[in-house]
Design an enzyme around this catalytic site. Structure first.
Site, mmCIF file in Angstrom:
data_model
loop_
_atom_site.group_PDB
_atom_site.id
_atom_site.type_symbol
_atom_site.label_atom_id
_atom_site.label_comp_id
_atom_site.label_asym_id
_atom_site.label_seq_id
_atom_site.Cartn_x
_atom_site.Cartn_y
_atom_site.Cartn_z
ATOM 1 C CG ASP A 180 -8.080 -28.058 -25.105
ATOM 2 O OD1 ASP A 180 -8.902 -27.733 -24.232
ATOM 3 O OD2 ASP A 180 -7.088 -28.769 -24.866
ATOM 4 C CG LEU A 181 -9.753 -21.434 -27.694
ATOM 5 C CD1 LEU A 181 -10.850 -20.551 -28.263
ATOM 6 C CD2 LEU A 181 -8.389 -20.799 -27.903
#
Length: 319
Positions: free
Chosen positions: A215-216
């Site tokens: 979840d960058l």
């Protein structure tokens, strides 16, 4: 009088309360007391988040985990991530303590972690209006960080398992066309072509599993442009023993806003070889990602006529 945690009985009631500072502050302060931490003068919420997160003006961060919205698995993944990352001198928060708001409860005990605050500013704020060369240099540094994460040993992890990652991709393969029909980012003809486009998961995955931050997005990545440094990476709810390319999806389509020059710089930093097949491989991971990754992509994709065109539009970088 502490607010009643017993009123959180469903996904809906959890969603209503999860970022409510007034509701959580007495509990956060009690949790800090229970572990012997100093009290902050003030607490703030960083904004919308899956889990209740509150930052003290003394540099302490408290993150709570409910029984809804995948809270138990989020805690499991996050605690394991901090165990694996400890001692590698990476710009990630330090895990300072772990406790429970209601240790004697017969129901959910409301576990929490106490962390150090990230240095710098989130990518979305820090890069607004900065010099293009400085932005590209930061993207290169992000790639270097991802390259270091790839080398984190996963030995002994019973939580991060390659088989679980493969199962996630298979679940997404079965659901992604229906999701895209609902989301309407793509034309019906493109959505109809997704199932035939996707390869078998085993054919897509790399030979070995690696530490992947899934979840960058722009709020989880902290930088200091004035120093040209990546200063923080937070939120390990969605880590995997998986494939490096999966982690690029949110980075590129959310944090980088589908800017292919920034993507190319990050790939150079990570020393990732870009093959002719890269755009189509990345489009496959885009469809298989666990989130609605087109939600914040500033591109109108409805006029694209084929998946090869879409792959090049999103993921075509200079080799």
């Amino acid at each position: 009088m502490l607010p009643d945690l017993g009123e959180i009985t469903s996904d809906e009631s959890y969603a209503d309360r999860r970022n409510d500072l007034g509701f959580w502050e007495p509990w956060v302060r009690r949790g800090l007391d229970s572990l012997g931490f100093p009290q902050p003068g003030g607490l703030r919420s960083p904004g919308e988040s899956t889990n209740p997160v509150f930052i003290g003006d003394n540099g302490l961060v408290v993150k709570l985990y409910g029984e809804f919205w995948c809270g138990p698995s989020s805690l499991e993944c996050e605690a394991e991530a901090y165990r694996l990352l400890a001692g590698h001198e990476l710009p990630v928060p330090a895990l300072l303590g772990r406790g429970e708001l209601r240790p004697d409860a017969t129901g959910w005990s409301w576990p929490f972690l106490v962390l150090s605050a990230a240095d710098g500013r989130p990518w979305s704020r820090a890069t607004a209006g900065i010099d293009r060369d400085a932005e590209l240099a930061l993207a290169f540094r992000v790639g270097e960080l991802l390259g270091r994460l790839r080398r984190i040993p996963l030995t002994g992890s019973g939580v991060l398992r390659p088989a679980a990652f493969a199962d996630l991709l298979r679940e997404r393969a079965a659901a992604t066309a229906a999701d895209h029909r609902e989301w309407k980012y793509l034309s019906p003809a493109l959505v109809d072509a997704i199932d035939d486009f996707l390869p078998e998961v085993a054919e897509l995955l790399g030979a070995s599993a690696e530490f992947v931050h899934g979840d960058l997005h722009a709020g989880n990545l902290f930088v200091a442009p004035e120093r040209g440094a990546v200063t923080g990476l937070i939120d390990f709810n969605d880590v995997h023993a998986g494939d490096f390319r999966y982690g690029l999806v949110q980075l590129h389509l959310n944090a980088f806003r589908a800017d292919r020059e920034l993507l190319a710089a990050a790939l150079r930093g990570a020393d990732w070889p870009v093959t002719p097949a890269f755009p189509q491989e990345m489009l496959a991971f885009t469809f298989l990602h666990d989130f609605d990754v087109f939600e914040r992509t500033p591109l109108d994709l409805t006029g694209v006529t084929g998946l090869t065109e879409l792959a090049e539009l999103l993921w075509g970088v200079d080799r």
